[in-house]
Write a protein that holds these residues in place. Sequence first.
Motif, PDB file in Angstrom:
ATOM      1  N   SER A 116      11.636   4.631  -9.156  1.00 18.95           N
ATOM      2  CA  SER A 116      10.251   4.197  -8.960  1.00 18.95           C
ATOM      3  C   SER A 116       9.263   5.223  -9.483  1.00 18.95           C
ATOM      4  CB  SER A 116       9.989   3.927  -7.475  1.00 18.95           C
ATOM      5  OG  SER A 116      10.476   2.656  -7.120  1.00 18.95           O
ATOM      6  N   MET A 117       9.574   6.495  -9.298  1.00 17.02           N
ATOM      7  CA  MET A 117       8.665   7.531  -9.787  1.00 17.02           C
ATOM      8  C   MET A 117       8.569   7.468 -11.308  1.00 17.02           C
ATOM      9  SD  MET A 117       6.693   9.825  -8.570  1.00 17.02           S
ATOM     10  CE  MET A 117       7.221  10.499  -6.993  1.00 17.02           C
ATOM     11  N   ALA A 118       9.730   7.366 -11.969  1.00 13.54           N
ATOM     12  CA  ALA A 118       9.737   7.343 -13.427  1.00 13.54           C
ATOM     13  C   ALA A 118       9.033   6.090 -13.954  1.00 13.54           C
ATOM     14  CB  ALA A 118      11.168   7.411 -13.948  1.00 13.54           C
ATOM     15  N   ARG A 119       9.320   4.968 -13.335  1.00 20.45           N
ATOM     16  CA  ARG A 119       8.666   3.730 -13.761  1.00 20.45           C
ATOM     17  C   ARG A 119       7.147   3.850 -13.607  1.00 20.45           C
ATOM     18  NH1 ARG A 119       7.309  -1.257 -16.101  1.00 20.45           N
ATOM     19  NH2 ARG A 119       6.423  -2.605 -14.524  1.00 20.45           N
ATOM     20  N   ALA A 120       6.680   4.393 -12.504  1.00 21.65           N
ATOM     21  CA  ALA A 120       5.235   4.537 -12.303  1.00 21.65           C
ATOM     22  C   ALA A 120       4.653   5.485 -13.353  1.00 21.65           C
ATOM     23  CB  ALA A 120       4.937   5.033 -10.894  1.00 21.65           C
ATOM     24  N   LEU A 121       5.357   6.573 -13.623  1.00 17.22           N
ATOM     25  CA  LEU A 121       4.867   7.502 -14.655  1.00 17.22           C
ATOM     26  C   LEU A 121       4.797   6.838 -16.026  1.00 17.22           C
ATOM     27  CD1 LEU A 121       6.811  10.727 -13.590  1.00 17.22           C
ATOM     28  CD2 LEU A 121       4.324  10.422 -13.546  1.00 17.22           C
ATOM     29  N   SER A 122       5.676   5.852 -16.259  1.00 19.39           N
ATOM     30  CA  SER A 122       5.727   5.216 -17.574  1.00 19.39           C
ATOM     31  C   SER A 122       4.509   4.332 -17.850  1.00 19.39           C
ATOM     32  CB  SER A 122       7.013   4.387 -17.730  1.00 19.39           C
ATOM     33  OG  SER A 122       6.921   3.149 -17.056  1.00 19.39           O
ATOM     34  N   PHE A 123       3.657   4.147 -16.858  1.00 15.18           N
ATOM     35  CA  PHE A 123       2.398   3.442 -17.089  1.00 15.18           C
ATOM     36  C   PHE A 123       1.665   4.049 -18.277  1.00 15.18           C
ATOM     37  CE2 PHE A 123      -2.168   3.096 -16.731  1.00 15.18           C
ATOM     38  CZ  PHE A 123      -2.375   1.771 -16.404  1.00 15.18           C
ATOM     39  N   ASN A 124       1.692   5.360 -18.360  1.00 24.39           N
ATOM     40  CA  ASN A 124       0.985   6.071 -19.416  1.00 24.39           C
ATOM     41  C   ASN A 124       1.746   5.925 -20.726  1.00 24.39           C
ATOM     42  OD1 ASN A 124      -0.829   7.680 -20.770  1.00 24.39           O
ATOM     43  ND2 ASN A 124      -0.645   9.422 -19.386  1.00 24.39           N
ATOM     44  N   GLY A 125       1.469   4.848 -21.432  1.00 27.29           N
ATOM     45  CA  GLY A 125       2.160   4.530 -22.673  1.00 27.29           C
ATOM     46  C   GLY A 125       2.813   3.163 -22.632  1.00 27.29           C
TER      47      GLY A 125
ATOM     48  N   ALA B 185       0.842  -1.209   0.000  1.00 27.65           N
ATOM     49  CA  ALA B 185       0.000   0.000   0.000  1.00 27.65           C
ATOM     50  C   ALA B 185       0.868   1.247   0.000  1.00 27.65           C
ATOM     51  CB  ALA B 185      -0.920  -0.005   1.215  1.00 27.65           C
ATOM     52  N   LEU B 186       1.945   1.237   0.770  1.00 26.51           N
ATOM     53  CA  LEU B 186       2.815   2.415   0.791  1.00 26.51           C
ATOM     54  C   LEU B 186       3.435   2.665  -0.574  1.00 26.51           C
ATOM     55  CD1 LEU B 186       4.384   2.277   4.329  1.00 26.51           C
ATOM     56  CD2 LEU B 186       3.458   4.321   3.219  1.00 26.51           C
ATOM     57  N   TYR B 187       3.777   1.599  -1.275  1.00 25.51           N
ATOM     58  CA  TYR B 187       4.330   1.789  -2.618  1.00 25.51           C
ATOM     59  C   TYR B 187       3.327   2.514  -3.511  1.00 25.51           C
ATOM     60  CZ  TYR B 187       7.425   1.006  -6.531  1.00 25.51           C
ATOM     61  OH  TYR B 187       8.284   1.219  -7.573  1.00 25.51           O
ATOM     62  N   HIS B 188       2.075   2.155  -3.389  1.00 31.49           N
ATOM     63  CA  HIS B 188       1.042   2.820  -4.189  1.00 31.49           C
ATOM     64  C   HIS B 188       0.770   4.247  -3.707  1.00 31.49           C
ATOM     65  CE1 HIS B 188       0.230  -1.257  -5.758  1.00 31.49           C
ATOM     66  NE2 HIS B 188      -0.252  -0.621  -6.787  1.00 31.49           N
ATOM     67  N   ALA B 189       1.038   4.505  -2.449  1.00 29.25           N
ATOM     68  CA  ALA B 189       0.832   5.872  -1.948  1.00 29.25           C
ATOM     69  C   ALA B 189       1.990   6.786  -2.326  1.00 29.25           C
ATOM     70  CB  ALA B 189       0.666   5.847  -0.428  1.00 29.25           C
ATOM     71  N   LEU B 190       3.182   6.213  -2.436  1.00 24.60           N
ATOM     72  CA  LEU B 190       4.361   7.040  -2.696  1.00 24.60           C
ATOM     73  C   LEU B 190       4.562   7.292  -4.188  1.00 24.60           C
ATOM     74  CD1 LEU B 190       6.633   5.397  -0.010  1.00 24.60           C
ATOM     75  CD2 LEU B 190       5.858   7.774  -0.032  1.00 24.60           C
ATOM     76  N   TYR B 191       4.153   6.355  -5.022  1.00 24.87           N
ATOM     77  CA  TYR B 191       4.326   6.491  -6.465  1.00 24.87           C
ATOM     78  C   TYR B 191       2.977   6.309  -7.145  1.00 24.87           C
ATOM     79  CZ  TYR B 191       8.855   5.453  -4.533  1.00 24.87           C
ATOM     80  OH  TYR B 191       9.959   5.478  -3.725  1.00 24.87           O
ATOM     81  N   PRO B 192       2.783   6.935  -8.303  1.00 28.83           N
ATOM     82  CA  PRO B 192       1.508   6.735  -9.008  1.00 28.83           C
ATOM     83  C   PRO B 192       1.500   5.400  -9.752  1.00 28.83           C
ATOM     84  CG  PRO B 192       2.894   8.305 -10.203  1.00 28.83           C
ATOM     85  CD  PRO B 192       3.654   7.936  -8.963  1.00 28.83           C
ATOM     86  N   ALA B 193       1.727   4.320  -9.006  1.00 28.47           N
ATOM     87  CA  ALA B 193       1.894   2.985  -9.590  1.00 28.47           C
ATOM     88  C   ALA B 193       0.541   2.416  -9.999  1.00 28.47           C
ATOM     89  CB  ALA B 193       2.575   2.066  -8.574  1.00 28.47           C
ATOM     90  N   ARG B 194       0.432   1.961 -11.223  1.00 31.37           N
ATOM     91  CA  ARG B 194      -0.842   1.450 -11.720  1.00 31.37           C
ATOM     92  C   ARG B 194      -0.705   0.151 -12.497  1.00 31.37           C
ATOM     93  NH1 ARG B 194      -3.896   4.987 -15.177  1.00 31.37           N
ATOM     94  NH2 ARG B 194      -5.756   4.010 -14.349  1.00 31.37           N
TER      95      ARG B 194
END
Lengths: 343, 343, 343
Positions: free
Chosen positions: B251-260, B33-42
């Motif tokens: 982790s931030m960049a990887r989570a952002l990369s969801f979009n695409g 849960a913390l991973y999902h709270a800290l990064y926009p992981a999807r």
Amino acid sequence: MAKTNPGRFFEDYQVGQVIDHAVPRTVGAGERALYHALYPARHALYSSDEFARGCGLPESPLDDLAAFHVVFGKTVPDVSLNAVANLGYAEGRWLRPVYAGDTLRSSSEVIGLKQNSNGKTGVVYVRTRGMNQRDEVVLDYVRWVMVRKSNPDAPAPDTVVPDLKKVLSVDDLVIPEGLDFSNYDFTLAGEPHRWGDYEVGETIDHVDGVTVEEAEHMMATRLWQNTAKVHFDATFRPDGQRLIYGGHVISMARALSFNGLANAQMIVGLNGGAHANPCFSGLTVKAWSEVLDKAKTNAPGVGAIRLRLVATRGGAPFALKGEDGKYLPDVLLDLDYWALMPI
Amino acid sequence: MAKTNPGRFFEDYQVGQVIDHAVPRTVGAGERALYHALYPARHALYSSDEFARGCGLPESPLDDLAAFHVVFGKTVPDVSLNAVANLGYAEGRWLRPVYAGDTLRSSSEVIGLKQNSNGKTGVVYVRTRGMNQRDEVVLDYVRWVMVRKSNPDAPAPDTVVPDLKKVLSVDDLVIPEGLDFSNYDFTLAGEPHRWGDYEVGETIDHVDGVTVEEAEHMMATRLWQNTAKVHFDATFRPDGQRLIYGGHVISMARALSFNGLANAQMIVGLNGGAHANPCFSGLTVKAWSEVLDKAKTNAPGVGAIRLRLVATRGGAPFALKGEDGKYLPDVLLDLDYWALMPI
Amino acid sequence: MAKTNPGRFFEDYQVGQVIDHAVPRTVGAGERALYHALYPARHALYSSDEFARGCGLPESPLDDLAAFHVVFGKTVPDVSLNAVANLGYAEGRWLRPVYAGDTLRSSSEVIGLKQNSNGKTGVVYVRTRGMNQRDEVVLDYVRWVMVRKSNPDAPAPDTVVPDLKKVLSVDDLVIPEGLDFSNYDFTLAGEPHRWGDYEVGETIDHVDGVTVEEAEHMMATRLWQNTAKVHFDATFRPDGQRLIYGGHVISMARALSFNGLANAQMIVGLNGGAHANPCFSGLTVKAWSEVLDKAKTNAPGVGAIRLRLVATRGGAPFALKGEDGKYLPDVLLDLDYWALMPI
């Protein structure tokens, strides 16, 4: 072809269209703890498995608003990524508690469309359902948003404005199976006031205030996988401020309402709500409530209470609108909901 | 004798030395849960137990990068407490998913040493392995760091520079047992783009940005039990800034990369990475990717895609290095990894 | 009648009165992860289920201080909402570890009252017990606070000052059932220093520092359901600062003490403590310890060590009080506790 999601524009919606939203989510002990870390949440039924069992439930469910945020968050990429404004909610019902280990997903049906007279935007009405891993609907609600057109020359669709209930009646509400407040422990719950102690028209100043920090609302919004840029990106607005997700204000106000409404345990209906003014980091959120209605239910010891929950940024309690009928600048949220309370 | 850990200095390392790192860690629903709270992981496979089961796994594993951070964090007190710089990564492989309840520990072998010509610092190469409670290796990777000498007069060791693969081949990659993308649900995953839709050389601007707060990166870094002082202590640097743990940017960049790249589900290989410029609180992290290679695998429906992931602090997408061959000032991270995608 | 809780005033307490505090709380994997995110906690017994099993426990318990904070938090609405100051602690004992799934509640007995000579305030002494869902006491301690009178003309109660132990003896301490350090793994624990390596009078500078952010201490304080307004509401103090919950400083200092006291695994006794100066966001907390006493226990391989733990905002280590006998301005906390360590 660009592989990123540009979001839908007004002309991309048709009445009757069903959108299955992405990224299902398993919730559990982590989301529960984070909810308690992010909001001063103290309602005993969501804090203690033992207390929940004493009320006839198998264990403590995920906070009703956390369930709402998870279901809502999934709709953002498909419904409100290009929204100008979140205009309203109606006919929200919690149909089944969400427990640790449940996996939620969402689906929305477009139930109304109305292009604005400026020709640049329109209003989209959707009915969203949240489902668990057994395909049981746990939550449904109607939301309408103002969405930009991508092509201003796209033809206006036929106007369809759904006929929505202003207020759910008590018969519309679904009481969680097994809920029984006959042996409710008022001492552990934190306040002695039962359903019979509240009067329609009564107002309650919840007294406490919480100052909101950027890290907190961004963690919350990410946790619910809400992707609206304006909540995260300081470069998005000219003034460098991040707009706080309206649901963060709802949860904050609801948690603050414990002080005076500790026994309004479960939220079962959402009649309507307005995000009256934007909320930003550094503001101190306070809350007050007004009893709008009361009704009995068939569940043992369980009464329903309809409440107006108002979040402010520190204005005088009980002041809502000015002489012009508009919300006062200090009002952040005006929410109308049904909760369950021991009789 | 001082009882606190001064960290190791360059002269304290010998090639062949094995260091068993301290503080094993049980991970679970809270870290998830913390991973999902800290990064926009999807990425759906890490969000939903049901989705993971649909892909042949028993449940949703801990995010691959969270597993990396836990394993990495343990090495800091022994490897990089006196490091001047984190120079590179190579031959990183995720060998086995980490599930809730698993307990991770780490061990590193010194595989190279090279004193710098200034005589004051040297480069230490370690191969780090992360193990679970059944002594199975879940992750291994090579890292090299520049470490200060405590005694400038200590003799230089024989130079040993390990021969490291510039890029892992697809045969080096380990596909999680049972992984099967034959019945992959693209709607729930969030994007329709499959392995066949990506071309080598293609670039993707992930569009979204997230502004980073002090509280967030410090919570993340503590969660991974990374003890490097510079991440937590505002008095450590003359400018009062806290350097953000490089893994937070990954982790931030990887989570952002969801979009695409929503379907680049599992990370299985790390070919290399550079923390091009330091990241500080207040910056807005954005990301872009480039498809570097593609390969088929033996697992049903599973393709491998090699991606460059670049994090920036808002610079123009796709710009990486200047004419001088150095990273542009806006580039924070340049990562080269293999992910698995439905064919 | 106002439905919100105004808190109790000095004249509302009577010696012998028992107050059952509200809002029981089930703790689990989420609280554990958040504890590791909020503090640089690394004691292996609380980090790894495997390590805890190696020490004879069924799994890793909730950090002892987290258990303390949960029990303490419940007392705030009834004991310290109108407190002017938290004056001291005594006779604190951890009687039983708290495990994931346990539900905690608290109860306090008023054991002393003493009106101050100004007639406006008085000191209230309470003995608080924390109980789990099996009604087993997991923790008890005495705390005394200075509380305002609501009505200055209310008569002074008979003065009763409880006779409290200045220091618990080793025979007062309860060793968790089954605890066995015979096969303690010093490598995994992180330091080689055993009970025999520490000398009474020895001091340890824990070296590391952590700068505290508003979002962090507010999340912590909410997580423990501590409702004291001054911790959350920037409008509460004229200077706009939020006073950090003293327990946040305790946990921060204890976590920092890992560096030099990694093997002081379990906290079993609290002899006393003073929050010497207030802590605010932006300060960098450091810590030092002094060995006050040592004793053997009957448990296999388990020694007890009595420690003074001092948190500072960066002052020189080992300086505690000035010539006037008052705490130096840089001292935040002076805590006296018993921990268990492998012999």
